[in-house]
Motif scaffolding. Structure first.
Motif, mmCIF file in Angstrom:
data_model
loop_
_atom_site.group_PDB
_atom_site.id
_atom_site.type_symbol
_atom_site.label_atom_id
_atom_site.label_comp_id
_atom_site.label_asym_id
_atom_site.label_seq_id
_atom_site.Cartn_x
_atom_site.Cartn_y
_atom_site.Cartn_z
ATOM 1 N N ARG A 156 0.833 -1.211 0.000
ATOM 2 C CA ARG A 156 0.000 0.000 0.000
ATOM 3 C C ARG A 156 0.861 1.253 0.000
ATOM 4 N NH1 ARG A 156 -4.609 1.817 -1.576
ATOM 5 N NH2 ARG A 156 -5.433 -0.228 -0.993
ATOM 6 N N ASP A 194 0.621 4.114 -2.788
ATOM 7 C CA ASP A 194 0.333 5.511 -2.459
ATOM 8 C C ASP A 194 1.436 6.447 -2.945
ATOM 9 O OD1 ASP A 194 -2.000 4.707 -1.256
ATOM 10 O OD2 ASP A 194 -1.219 4.787 0.792
ATOM 11 N N ARG A 215 1.156 6.801 -6.716
ATOM 12 C CA ARG A 215 0.007 7.634 -7.070
ATOM 13 C C ARG A 215 0.343 9.116 -6.871
ATOM 14 N NH1 ARG A 215 -4.938 5.330 -7.175
ATOM 15 N NH2 ARG A 215 -4.426 3.905 -5.459
ATOM 16 N N HIS A 216 1.080 9.415 -5.815
ATOM 17 C CA HIS A 216 1.455 10.803 -5.531
ATOM 18 C C HIS A 216 2.371 11.358 -6.621
ATOM 19 C CE1 HIS A 216 2.384 14.394 -3.231
ATOM 20 N NE2 HIS A 216 3.673 14.128 -3.328
ATOM 21 N N ASP A 267 -4.198 13.336 -4.849
ATOM 22 C CA ASP A 267 -3.648 12.062 -5.322
ATOM 23 C C ASP A 267 -4.749 11.093 -5.725
ATOM 24 O OD1 ASP A 267 -1.262 13.183 -4.638
ATOM 25 O OD2 ASP A 267 -0.814 11.804 -2.990
ATOM 26 N N ASN A 268 -5.884 11.131 -5.030
ATOM 27 C CA ASN A 268 -6.952 10.179 -5.289
ATOM 28 C C ASN A 268 -7.742 10.478 -6.562
ATOM 29 O OD1 ASN A 268 -6.373 8.597 -3.050
ATOM 30 N ND2 ASN A 268 -7.663 9.822 -1.697
#
Length: 385
Positions: A44, A48, A51-52, A63-64
Motif C-alpha cells: 500500500r 500511495d 500515485r502521488h 492524489d486520489n
C-alpha cells in the motif's frame, strides 16, 4: 544486420531503471495492497507513493484523482461510457474528432447504438480541429467533449488549453486522450480545465498493460469494472504493484528529461527529413513539422510508393517503422486519420510513420535514411515510375 527501432509511437522499450524497480518489487513487495497485514501495508505504501508522483506530474489537486487501469483503452472506455451513462438525464450528445484513436471512436460508436448522438469534428490538413466548429457543435444537451492531446499517427497537437476554456463555459465535461502526449509534453489538468485524462505507461518507457485515468474530484463516475473495492471502489481488481512502481519511475525520469528529449526527437526528425531530401526522394510531410506538434512523430508521404511494400522492404532491412496505428496495423483499411485530413488521396496509401524515442541516435537515423531511400528508389523503378 543492424536492427533499428523507429516505431516508438506504437510502444517504447522499457527503461533499464524501470526494469530494476519492477524486479525489486516482484522480489520483495509481493503483498496485496488491500490486505491488513504487514505485507499488504508495504504494498500500500508503494501504491500511495506512486500515485502521488503521478498526480503531481499533471498538477492534480488530489492524489486520489488518479485511478490505475490496464492502459489507455480502458481509461478511454471508462471516461466515455461511464460519463454517458451517468449524465444521460442531462443530455445524450457527445463531441469528439474524426482522428481519435479507436479506443475513443469505438466507445462512441457503441454509445450511438444505445441512442446517444455523437458529433465528429473534422480536421484540416494539419490534423487540427477548428475552435469555431467546436463552439458551433456545443449544445445544452452536450455532456462530454473528448479531444485527443496528440495524434498517434501524424503527431498533430490540438489546442488543449483553448478547448478546455471553451468546454468549461458549457454543461459538458472535457476528456482528453493523452496517451501520446503524456511524458512528452507538459500536462496541467488545472490550467487546461481537463476533467478526465487517459494515459498508458508503455508510451514512456514503462510497462505494458498499465495506465491511469485522471478523474477530477466530484465527478463520481463509479466503477467501470465491478468486483472488489480497489482504487477507492472506482476500479475493481488487485493492483499490479510492481508495474505501478515501474510506471512511477518512468514518470519521474520523463519529468526530469522531458524538455531534453523534446529537443532530441525534433533533431532526429529534422535529420530524417533533410537526409531524404538530400537523397532526392520525392516526399511530403503529412501535417505540420514544427515545435507545436509532437516532436517524436513524423508521417511521410512517399509519392508513388505503396506503403505496404515499402514497410516490408524496411522490415527486411532491419528498420521497424509503421504504416499507421499499431492497434489497427493488421487491417487492410486505409488510415482514418489521413482520410480525415486529405480525403481519398494517394497519400493515404503511400505514407509511413517514423517515431523516435530516448534510445535513438543520429547514426541510426542516418542508416534509416540510407535504407529508406534505396527502398523507395527500388520500388519506384520496379513500378516504372
Amino acid at each position: 544486420m543492424e536492427n533499428i527501432y523507429v516505431d516508438n509511437a506504437g510502444t517504447t522499450p522499457m527503461a533499464s531503471e524501470v526494469i530494476d524497480v519492477m524486479d525489486e518489487m516482484m522480489k520483495n513487495v509481493f503483498g496485496n495492497a488491500s490486505a491488513v497485514n504487514a505485507f499488504g501495508r508495504k504494498a500500500r505504501q508503494v501504491l500511495d507513493n506512486s500515485r502521488h508522483i503521478i498526480a503531481q506530474s499533471i498538477n492534480a489537486q488530489n492524489d486520489n484523482e488518479i485511478i490505475f487501469t490496464s492502459g489507455g483503452t480502458e481509461s478511454d472506455n471508462t471516461a466515455i461510457i461511464k460519463t454517458a451513462l451517468k449524465r444521460q438525464k442531462q443530455g445524450r450528445h457527445l463531441i469528439t474528432t474524426a482522428i481519435e484513436h479507436e479506443a475513443v471512436l469505438k466507445p462512441m460508436e457503441y454509445l450511438e447504438s444505445l441512442g446517444f448522438e455523437v458529433t465528429y469534428l473534422p480536421v484540416d490538413q494539419n490534423g487540427l480541429i477548428s475552435l469555431n466548429d467546436l463552439k458551433a457543435a456545443l449544445r445544452e444537451d452536450t455532456i462530454l467533449v473528448s479531444v485527443m492531446s496528440g495524434n498517434n499517427e501524424v503527431g498533430s497537437h490540438q489546442p488543449i488549453h483553448e478547448i478546455g476554456e471553451i468546454v468549461a463555459e458549457s454543461n459538458a465535461w472535457f476528456h482528453t486522450d493523452s496517451v501520446q502526449a503524456y511524458g512528452i509534453l507538459d500536462v496541467d489538468v488545472q490550467k487546461d480545465h481537463i476533467d478526465l485524462l487517459s494515459t498508458s505507461a508503455h508510451k514512456l518507457n514503462g510497462p505494458k498493460f498499465l495506465g491511469f485515468l485522471y478523474e477530477r474530484n466530484g465527478l463520481n463516475l463509479g466503477p467501470y469494472l465491478r468486483g472488489g473495492d480497489q482504487e477507492l471502489k472506482r476500479r475493481a481488481g488487485t493492483e499490479n504493484i510492481p508495474a505501478i512502481a515501474g510506471f512511477a519511475k518512468a514518470v519521474e525520469i520523463a519529468q526530469a528529461h522531458k524538455h531534453e528529449w523534446q529537443k532530441q526527437d525534433m533533431t532526429l526528425k529534422l535529420h530524417l527529413l533533410a537526409g531524404l531530401k538530400e537523397a532526392g526522394i520525392d516526399f511530403e510531410v503529412n501535417g505540420k513539422c514544427n515545435e507545436d506538434e509532437l516532436p517524436q512523430i513524423v508521417n511521410i508521404w512517399f509519392k508513388g510508393c505503396p506503403n505496404d511494400a515499402l514497410l516490408t522492404n524496411l522490415d527486411l532491412s532491419g528498420i521497424a517503422a509503421a504504416a499507421g496505428s499499431a492497434c489497427t496495423a493488421g487491417s487492410l483499411e486505409p488510415s482514418h486519420v489521413l482520410l480525415a485530413m486529405y480525403g481519398d488521396s494517394p497519400r493515404v496509401h503511400e505514407s509511413l510513420r517514423f517515431s523516435f524515442g530516448r534510445y535513438n541516435t543520429e547514426a541510426e537515423i542516418k542508416k534509416v535514411v540510407e535504407v529508406t531511400a534505396k527502398a523507395v528508389k527500388r520500388l519506384k523503378e520496379k513500378a516504372g515510375r
